[in-house]
Design an enzyme around this catalytic site. Structure first.
Site, PDB file in Angstrom:
ATOM      1  N   HIS A 266       0.517  -1.580  -0.592  1.00 11.59           N
ATOM      2  CA  HIS A 266       0.031  -0.479   0.091  1.00 11.59           C
ATOM      3  C   HIS A 266       1.007   1.360  -0.283  1.00 11.59           C
ATOM      4  O   HIS A 266       0.641   2.315  -1.000  1.00 11.59           O
ATOM      5  CB  HIS A 266      -0.423  -0.142   1.369  1.00 11.59           C
ATOM      6  CG  HIS A 266      -1.739   0.753   1.214  1.00 11.59           C
ATOM      7  ND1 HIS A 266      -2.662   1.089   0.603  1.00 11.59           N
ATOM      8  CD2 HIS A 266      -1.791   2.700   2.205  1.00 11.59           C
ATOM      9  CE1 HIS A 266      -3.747   2.297   1.078  1.00 11.59           C
ATOM     10  NE2 HIS A 266      -3.001   2.980   2.229  1.00 11.59           N
ATOM     11  N   GLU A 267       1.917   1.362   0.852  1.00  9.11           N
ATOM     12  CA  GLU A 267       2.298   2.393   1.528  1.00  9.11           C
ATOM     13  C   GLU A 267       3.361   2.815   0.136  1.00  9.11           C
ATOM     14  O   GLU A 267       4.198   3.678  -0.718  1.00  9.11           O
ATOM     15  CB  GLU A 267       3.530   2.669   2.526  1.00  9.11           C
ATOM     16  CG  GLU A 267       2.356   2.863   3.304  1.00  9.11           C
ATOM     17  CD  GLU A 267       1.578   3.524   3.545  1.00  9.11           C
ATOM     18  OE1 GLU A 267       1.925   4.265   3.229  1.00  9.11           O
ATOM     19  OE2 GLU A 267       0.366   3.048   3.432  1.00  9.11           O
ATOM     20  N   HIS A 270       2.158   4.630  -2.722  1.00 10.76           N
ATOM     21  CA  HIS A 270       2.371   6.050  -2.688  1.00 10.76           C
ATOM     22  C   HIS A 270       3.735   6.620  -3.076  1.00 10.76           C
ATOM     23  O   HIS A 270       3.687   7.740  -3.322  1.00 10.76           O
ATOM     24  CB  HIS A 270       2.136   6.148  -1.328  1.00 10.76           C
ATOM     25  CG  HIS A 270       0.671   6.218  -0.089  1.00 10.76           C
ATOM     26  ND1 HIS A 270      -0.485   7.281  -0.865  1.00 10.76           N
ATOM     27  CD2 HIS A 270      -0.290   5.016   0.198  1.00 10.76           C
ATOM     28  CE1 HIS A 270      -1.334   6.455  -0.296  1.00 10.76           C
ATOM     29  NE2 HIS A 270      -1.356   6.159   1.005  1.00 10.76           N
TER      30      HIS A 270
END
Length: 507
Positions: A266-267, A270
């Site tokens: 997920h990160e 980003h």
């Protein structure tokens, strides 16, 4: 003064604002990864001072003169030209901050670090009362902030506009209603099936092995470790200090392997967005949220979440990913996963099982977690829900929506970092990200017939390049729906997301 020189003069002013905000972000990163607990109060003052300096630079007479000169030079420039957008966004931010007293900006910034420290302690002890007074102050300041910048039908509208311009409490209610009606039948179908085996996810997985696999995962997806790093924190996040220094974090649960895998994925999503912003936008308003006073290249929180959720769910939580990469994971944990097949692992990490923790929720119940948080935030903002009654309201919502009885505050109202950082109004951006990510992926698959084959082969470079050229490189030049209309032909729409979930979980 020529058009080029007038824009350069304004960009020089904004570059200084961006520099200060990057220094603020660096202090924030440190406070959430390295800082000793005793440093919270003074760190809060440091961040507040830098935030005030950034605002003062933005509102300085020198900036206003440069802005006016740049505005006069816009004649003949296309409506969507990068230079015009830089000027227009700066003007919008200046007018926004003129409505908010400097004292309120500084008080909110100072509260964040102190509130976050209290939240960490409260979460570790599972005692909401430790954090309650800080949250009450956060809500009070958020209401004051909303009143300053103005709102229409609901005070929540003002807060959402900071993170997702164009959305309101009413627009979110409409979106959520459509999603809920579409999600519940898929959820019912998925839950009617026997649960797959998942006992192996809860074995003993040493942190060193989890970290090694997480780093290899980030690199596989295209994350550049020459311009980034992976650290440990209580609640995972990504932060950038320009595209040249983009850091991600995760957390490790020794007895639950998926937490770090999907948190890191997920990160990484980003991080890829921030590393992919056009270098020409570095230290400009197209890589700076001048309204939120935050150095970031993503055009909105929802657009940012679309990328993190896309990589986390469409790629890493896919069957083809684990068919190719499960042997890599087994090499890190041969004893723990030696009796598990790739198909068993895939079925385990896509099982549908309502739980207490949002960041560990399956794809079908995740948005229900978001919806209940938005309902609670709206009630906090309009005063219909006192902060003291929040744990009870939270627990009742979990019981109503997921059929679960919350055992303690740590698994309930204290699980998320967002309110301690003052981010009231940011939760809906996760569901917006889910919707946008599916909409983008549907278009990419329609327009690039070789995309799925490259993903199945473990080549994620084609997908990354598509996303870079269509979304990442533009920074904050285009609004979220502008991007979607350019690349998918329509504004945000839930149909592709519901189709994706139906194909994955109801088939």
């Amino acid at each position: 003064m020529t058009q080029q020189s007038s824009l350069a003069a304004l960009q020089e002013r904004i570059a200084a604002v961006n520099d200060v905000l990057n220094a603020t972000s660096l202090l924030t990163w440190d406070s959430r990864t390295m800082m000793p607990t005793g440093g919270a109060e003074t760190r809060g003052h440091q961040i507040a001072t830098l935030t005030r300096i950034a605002r003062d630079l933005l509102l300085a007479s020198e900036t206003e003169r440069a802005l006016e000169e740049a505005e006069r030079s816009l004649e003949g420039m296309p409506a969507d030209a990068a230079g015009r957008r830089m000027v227009e966004q700066t003007r919008h931010a200046v007018e926004h901050h003129r409505r908010v007293p400097a004292s309120l900006i500084q008080e909110r910034a100072a509260l964040r670090t102190v509130a976050q420290s209290a939240w960490i302690e409260a979460r570790s002890k599972s005692e909401f009362s430790i954090y309650e007074p800080h949250l009450a102050k956060t809500v009070e300041m958020s209401r004051a902030y909303a009143d300053c910048i103005g709102w229409g039908a609901h005070p929540y509208d003002a807060m959402v506009s900071i993170y997702e311009p164009g959305e309101t409490a009413a627009s979110l209610k409409s979106l959520f209603s459509t999603l809920r009606d579409g999600l519940l039948p898929i959820l019912e179908t998925a839950r009617s099936r026997p649960q797959p085996r998942s006992d192996f996810l809860f074995r003993d997985f040493p942190e060193a092995g989890q970290r090694a696999f997480g780093l290899s995962l980030a690199k596989k997806l295209g994350y550049d470790l020459q311009r980034g790093r992976l650290d440990t924190t209580v609640h995972p996040f990504e932060v950038s200090f320009t595209r040249n220094d983009v850091r991600i974090t995760t957390r490790y649960n020794q007895n639950y392997l998926p937490a770090s895998i999907f948190g890191t994925a997920h990160e990484t999503g980003h991080g890829l967005y921030e590393q992919g912003v056009d270098p020409a936008y570095t230290r400009t308003s197209l890589a700076t949220d001048l309204v939120g006073l935050y150095a970031v290249g993503g055009t909105s929180f929802g657009a940012h979440e679309s990328q993190s959720r896309l990589w986390e769910n469409h790629i890493v939580r896919s069957r083809s990913f684990w068919e190719r990469h499960f042997p890599d994971l087994q090499q890190h944990f041969p004893g723990q996963l030696g009796d598990v097949s790739a198909e068993e692992f895939y079925r385990a990490v896509t099982r549908v099982e309502p739980g207490f923790i949002r960041v560990e929720a399956d794809e079908l119940t995740y948005d229900l977690h978001i919806m209940l948080r938005v309902d609670l935030e709206c009630a906090l903002m309009d005063g219909s829900l006192p902060v003291s009654e929040l744990p009870g309201a939270w627990n009742a919502s979990i019981k109503r929506d997921l059929g679960l009885t919350v055992p303690n505050d740590a698994k309930g109202v204290l699980q998320d970092v967002h309110w301690s950082t003052g981010y009231i109004g940011s939760f809906p951006t996760y569901t917006i990200g889910n919707v946008m990510g599916a909409q983008v992926m549907e278009t990419l698959r329609q327009q690039n017939g070789s995309l799925d084959a490259s993903i199945a082969a473990g080549d994620y470079g084609i997908l990354a390049e598509e996303l870079r050229t269509r979304i990442w490189q533009h920074g904050r030049r285009f609004m979220r729906d502008e991007l979607l209309e350019r690349e998918t032909g329509r504004r945000l729409h839930p149909a592709p997301y519901l189709t994706y979930l139906r194909n994955k979980y109801a088939a």
